[in-house]
Design a protein around this motif. Sequence first.
Motif, short mmCIF file in Angstrom:
data_model
loop_
_atom_site.label_atom_id
_atom_site.label_comp_id
_atom_site.label_asym_id
_atom_site.label_seq_id
_atom_site.Cartn_x
_atom_site.Cartn_y
_atom_site.Cartn_z
N ALA A 191 165.25 -22.70 79.84
CA ALA A 191 165.75 -23.31 78.62
C ALA A 191 164.72 -23.27 77.51
O ALA A 191 165.07 -23.21 76.34
N GLY A 192 163.43 -23.25 77.84
CA GLY A 192 162.41 -23.25 76.82
C GLY A 192 162.45 -22.01 75.95
O GLY A 192 161.96 -22.00 74.83
N ARG A 193 163.04 -20.92 76.45
CA ARG A 193 163.11 -19.70 75.65
C ARG A 193 164.29 -19.72 74.69
O ARG A 193 164.34 -18.94 73.77
N ARG A 194 165.25 -20.59 74.93
CA ARG A 194 166.43 -20.55 74.08
C ARG A 194 166.70 -21.89 73.39
O ARG A 194 167.67 -22.04 72.66
N GLY A 195 165.88 -22.89 73.63
CA GLY A 195 166.14 -24.21 73.07
C GLY A 195 167.15 -24.95 73.92
O GLY A 195 167.47 -24.56 75.03
N GLY A 196 167.65 -26.05 73.39
CA GLY A 196 168.63 -26.83 74.13
C GLY A 196 168.03 -28.09 74.68
O GLY A 196 166.81 -28.34 74.61
N TRP A 197 168.90 -28.93 75.24
CA TRP A 197 168.46 -30.26 75.66
C TRP A 197 167.58 -30.25 76.88
O TRP A 197 166.75 -31.14 77.06
N ALA A 198 167.74 -29.26 77.74
CA ALA A 198 166.81 -29.17 78.88
C ALA A 198 165.39 -28.97 78.35
O ALA A 198 164.44 -29.59 78.84
N ALA A 199 165.24 -28.11 77.36
CA ALA A 199 163.92 -27.89 76.77
C ALA A 199 163.46 -29.11 75.98
O ALA A 199 162.28 -29.46 75.98
N ALA A 200 164.40 -29.78 75.29
CA ALA A 200 164.03 -30.97 74.51
C ALA A 200 163.48 -32.06 75.41
O ALA A 200 162.47 -32.71 75.08
N LEU A 201 164.13 -32.30 76.53
CA LEU A 201 163.67 -33.35 77.43
C LEU A 201 162.36 -32.97 78.13
O LEU A 201 161.61 -33.85 78.55
N ALA A 202 162.11 -31.67 78.24
CA ALA A 202 160.87 -31.22 78.88
C ALA A 202 159.71 -31.17 77.90
O ALA A 202 158.55 -31.10 78.33
N ASP A 203 160.00 -31.19 76.60
CA ASP A 203 158.95 -31.12 75.59
C ASP A 203 158.36 -32.52 75.38
O ASP A 203 159.08 -33.45 75.01
N PRO A 204 157.06 -32.71 75.60
CA PRO A 204 156.49 -34.07 75.53
C PRO A 204 156.69 -34.75 74.17
O PRO A 204 157.03 -35.93 74.11
N ALA A 205 156.51 -34.02 73.08
CA ALA A 205 156.61 -34.64 71.75
C ALA A 205 158.05 -35.01 71.42
O ALA A 205 158.32 -36.13 70.96
#
Length: 308
Positions: A191-205
Amino acid sequence: MDVLSDAVTAMRTGRPHSGLRHKYGPWGSRFQATDGAGFHVVLRGSAWLLPAQGEPVALGPGDVVFLAHGHGHALAGSLDVPLDDLGLDADGRWPDPPPPPPGAPEPHTVMLCGAYLLDRSRAHPLLTELPEVVHLPARVGAHSGLRAAVELLGQELAECRPGSYTVIASLLDTLLLYILRAWWESEPRDAGRRGGWAAALADPAVSAALHALHTDPARSWTVAELGAEGGLSRAAFARRFTALVGTPPLAYLTWWRMTTAGRLLRAEEDLPLRQVAQRTGYTSEFAFAKAFKREYGVAPGQYRKQAS
């Protein structure tokens, strides 16, 4: 509450339901589309999931599938059996199967099936971006909390002990969160390569900012303050939040405030509008009513009457 719990709470309506399904011989069942979301767990034997779109999914013991969007689907013991249509009853529930005949042999397949009623008019994007089928295969050592919830729910449904009615409802709520958590925890790398909520929840900031505004939506947040929650400058945080969540920080805050207001108006009929306004960050009932009507198209009082 945290973001995942809030997203589920905002959409949940009514009481979830579940049951054990014992399958004998050749079998196949077609489930109609619903407004809710359904899950199936194979406890014994095997089955095929036939989604409305996509390829059949082979299921083995311990496999969990979650269908978040309420689309029609089917379950079958094999791919070449005819399917029986399962209609919904007046309460939007799948009918309970008939009891096995006396002296019946051991079932070929035992499944735990259930459904949640959802209000899709304010669907949280965290849930709407889920795939058609969330398949969580059984793996040794993986998702231990999910497996424990499945085992406890199966025991309660099979034994019907005192207090089971309340225990089952609580376990179903727990199971839903474990299913969603298990899927999102398996997604961040891709998900980190395409954005989305999985990446959002994994992003600390971004995750820290989301947690802050969900914890205190009534606070007069600024972008700089939300960025500080995650240790980023205003500009860097705004870019990252918008890229991952899909909307600017303060636009998401407004959306969440209005979603919370709608839930409060539906769930707490005696709560004065003044208090609903205060809980969602508005200093005056007039300003709240104006913002609410702009979002929902009706005044808060009329919305409450329609909901009731």
